[in-house]
Motif scaffolding. Structure first.
Motif, short mmCIF file in Angstrom:
data_model
loop_
_atom_site.label_atom_id
_atom_site.label_comp_id
_atom_site.label_asym_id
_atom_site.label_seq_id
_atom_site.Cartn_x
_atom_site.Cartn_y
_atom_site.Cartn_z
N LEU A 6 -2.13 9.70 -1.30
CA LEU A 6 -2.82 8.42 -1.14
C LEU A 6 -1.80 7.30 -1.02
O LEU A 6 -0.88 7.19 -1.84
N PHE A 7 -1.97 6.46 0.02
CA PHE A 7 -1.21 5.22 0.15
C PHE A 7 -2.10 4.07 -0.29
O PHE A 7 -3.24 3.95 0.17
N GLN A 8 -1.58 3.23 -1.17
CA GLN A 8 -2.33 2.05 -1.59
C GLN A 8 -1.34 0.91 -1.88
O GLN A 8 -0.16 1.14 -2.07
N ARG A 9 -1.88 -0.30 -1.92
CA ARG A 9 -1.06 -1.47 -2.22
C ARG A 9 -1.92 -2.48 -2.96
O ARG A 9 -3.15 -2.33 -3.04
N ARG A 10 -1.28 -3.51 -3.49
CA ARG A 10 -2.05 -4.62 -4.03
C ARG A 10 -2.56 -5.43 -2.84
O ARG A 10 -1.79 -5.80 -1.94
N ALA A 11 -3.84 -5.70 -2.81
CA ALA A 11 -4.44 -6.41 -1.70
C ALA A 11 -3.84 -7.81 -1.56
O ALA A 11 -3.53 -8.45 -2.57
N PRO A 12 -3.65 -8.28 -0.34
CA PRO A 12 -3.13 -9.64 -0.14
C PRO A 12 -4.06 -10.69 -0.74
O PRO A 12 -5.25 -10.47 -0.88
N GLY A 13 -3.49 -11.84 -1.08
CA GLY A 13 -4.29 -12.92 -1.65
C GLY A 13 -4.21 -12.95 -3.16
O GLY A 13 -3.45 -12.22 -3.79
N ARG A 14 -5.02 -13.82 -3.75
CA ARG A 14 -4.98 -14.04 -5.19
C ARG A 14 -5.81 -13.04 -5.99
O ARG A 14 -5.64 -12.92 -7.18
N GLU A 15 -6.73 -12.36 -5.32
CA GLU A 15 -7.57 -11.41 -6.04
C GLU A 15 -6.75 -10.20 -6.47
O GLU A 15 -5.98 -9.65 -5.70
N ARG A 16 -6.93 -9.80 -7.72
CA ARG A 16 -6.16 -8.69 -8.27
C ARG A 16 -6.91 -7.38 -7.98
O ARG A 16 -7.58 -6.84 -8.83
N MET A 26 1.51 -4.57 8.56
CA MET A 26 1.20 -5.23 7.29
C MET A 26 2.25 -6.29 7.01
O MET A 26 3.43 -5.98 6.81
N ARG A 27 1.83 -7.56 7.04
CA ARG A 27 2.76 -8.66 6.77
C ARG A 27 3.20 -8.67 5.31
O ARG A 27 4.27 -9.14 4.98
N GLU A 28 2.34 -8.15 4.44
CA GLU A 28 2.64 -8.17 3.02
C GLU A 28 2.38 -6.78 2.44
O GLU A 28 1.29 -6.23 2.59
N LEU A 29 3.39 -6.20 1.81
CA LEU A 29 3.25 -4.88 1.20
C LEU A 29 3.64 -5.00 -0.26
O LEU A 29 4.78 -4.75 -0.65
N GLN A 30 2.68 -5.42 -1.08
CA GLN A 30 2.90 -5.55 -2.51
C GLN A 30 2.71 -4.19 -3.17
O GLN A 30 1.65 -3.58 -3.07
N LEU A 31 3.76 -3.70 -3.84
CA LEU A 31 3.71 -2.37 -4.43
C LEU A 31 3.06 -2.40 -5.81
O LEU A 31 3.23 -3.35 -6.58
N THR A 32 2.31 -1.34 -6.12
CA THR A 32 1.73 -1.17 -7.43
C THR A 32 1.59 0.30 -7.73
O THR A 32 1.31 1.11 -6.83
N ALA A 61 10.42 -5.27 -10.92
CA ALA A 61 9.67 -6.38 -11.53
C ALA A 61 8.31 -6.54 -10.85
O ALA A 61 7.28 -6.77 -11.51
N GLU A 62 8.29 -6.44 -9.53
CA GLU A 62 7.03 -6.59 -8.79
C GLU A 62 6.05 -5.49 -9.14
O GLU A 62 4.86 -5.75 -9.36
N GLU A 63 6.54 -4.26 -9.21
CA GLU A 63 5.67 -3.12 -9.52
C GLU A 63 5.07 -3.26 -10.91
O GLU A 63 3.86 -3.03 -11.11
N ARG A 64 5.89 -3.66 -11.88
CA ARG A 64 5.38 -3.81 -13.25
C ARG A 64 4.34 -4.92 -13.33
O ARG A 64 3.30 -4.76 -13.99
N PHE A 65 4.59 -6.03 -12.66
CA PHE A 65 3.64 -7.14 -12.70
C PHE A 65 2.32 -6.76 -12.05
O PHE A 65 1.25 -6.99 -12.61
N ASN A 66 2.39 -6.16 -10.85
CA ASN A 66 1.17 -5.79 -10.15
C ASN A 66 0.38 -4.73 -10.90
O ASN A 66 -0.86 -4.78 -10.97
#
Length: 358
Positions: free
Chosen positions: A100-110, A263-269, A326-331
């Motif tokens: 499974l590939f997943q990411r934190r969705a773009p925007g402010r919603e968690r 994907m302009r934004e690839l926030q890892l989680t 740091a990004e992964e832990r925060f997300n």
């Protein structure tokens, strides 16, 4: 397939051969991993189908003699396998995923956003031009490692570059576990260079930013022009969004090819192990620090800082590692908090509904 049972009958009796239609499932990427989760007797009422597109109004699925749009209901993404509930399609049950590939969705919603499921090989695509970005490639590789998917970095537009060697060397330095393929997306090279991963029953996915040639490569592998393509901006080599949704395409040999939008934004989680695999040299050194809670900054006895001083690790690579960790832990923490909040809200709603019924 024709089966002749006459050999099991007395010599005086014969029956007409039974003709069985070959299953379409192998050509959709069906594997033993999924078959082991199914009851053969139950497949008559709940046949397996694969999600090939996700629309706002439902899931487009294919199966044996099945091509339909399911209403919203199952939490699924492109590449998922479902057991189709013919009477209540919205209640179709997803099979356990192989990857499974997943990411934190773009925007402010968690929220988490599912990208793709049941992929065997990820072709992480970039161009030999100004759009080449090591940090972006590392994010995709970490994502693939976490999903236990084979990552292959594909460098395109080599024919338009005076010298593609520096790009290839930089990509090779990302990880010793990642193969790098440099090619011209037009012509026969994609089929020749990527064919080893495009075997029957396999699912491959093209990941990367817009304009790097993912749709062109998909067309090259399928031998069609079914996927729309477009050029890049000349001033900054940035691509335009041509592919607007993730979609599975199928080769004649039974390999599934997933084309994805840039994907302009690839926030890892939830990719802690993927980051550790990507930066296995730094992760190994971290276990040799004097203090177990070392932040790898200015603490005495830091094995990582010592490696930086001896040029074993570059400061730039260490900085990228720090940023991803740091990004992964925060997300991961904020998404876990959102999930907990959602559960508490649902609990309160059920309590109110129960009180009203009384």
């Amino acid at each position: 397939m024709i089966r002749d049972y006459s050999q099991f009958l007395p010599s005086s009796g014969r029956v007409k051969p039974v003709v069985t239609k070959p299953s379409k499932l192998p050509s959709l990427g069906w594997q033993a991993f999924f078959a082991q989760q199914c009851d053969l007797d139950a497949q008559v009422n709940t046949p397996p189908v694969r999600v090939i597109e996700v629309h706002r109004n439902g899931l487009h699925v294919l199966g044996d003699g099945i091509d339909q749009l399911l209403p919203p209901g199952p939490e699924a993404t492109v590449g998922d396998w479902l057991l189709l509930d013919r009477e209540h399609p919205a209640g179709s049950a997803p099979l356990r995923r192989k990857s499974l590939f997943q990411r934190r969705a773009p925007g402010r919603e968690r929220k988490r956003q599912l990208i793709a499921a049941n992929v065997d090989t990820a072709f992480i695509t970039s161009s030999c031009n100004k759009d080449f970005n090591i940090a972006r490639l590392e994010r995709y590789v970490a994502l693939a490692f976490e999903a236990e998917v084979t990552p292959v970095i594909v460098l395109t537009k080599a024919d338009l570059c005076p010298d593609s060697a520096p790009y290839q060397q930089a990509a090779l330095a990302i990880s010793s576990r990642v193969i790098v393929v440099t090619l011209n997306a037009l012509g026969a090279e994609p089929q020749e260079r990527l064919g080893d991963w495009c075997r029957p029953g396999q699912t491959v996915a093209f990941l990367g930013s817009s304009g790097v040639g993912k749709s062109t490569l998909t067309n090259a592998l399928t031998g069609t022009q079914n996927v729309e393509t477009s050029g890049i901006r000349e001033d900054d080599a940035k691509g335009r969004h041509t592919t607007t949704r993730r979609q599975l395409h199928f080769l004649a040999n039974g390999c599934a090819v997933l084309d994805t939008p840039g994907m302009r934004e690839l926030q890892l989680t939830d990719v802690e192990s993927g980051i550790a695999d990507l930066f296995e040299d730094i992760a190994s050194l971290a276990t040799q620090c004097r203090f177990t809670d070392c932040r790898h900054d200015s603490e005495p006895g830091c094995a990582i800082q010592a490696a930086v001083k001896t040029s074993e690790i570059t400061p730039e690579r260490l900085a990228r590692w720090h940023k991803l960790v740091a990004e992964e832990r925060f997300n991961a923490s904020t998404l876990a908090e959102r999930k907990s909040d959602d559960k508490a809200l649902q609990k309160r709603i059920r309590a109110i509904q129960k009180h009203k019924r009384k």
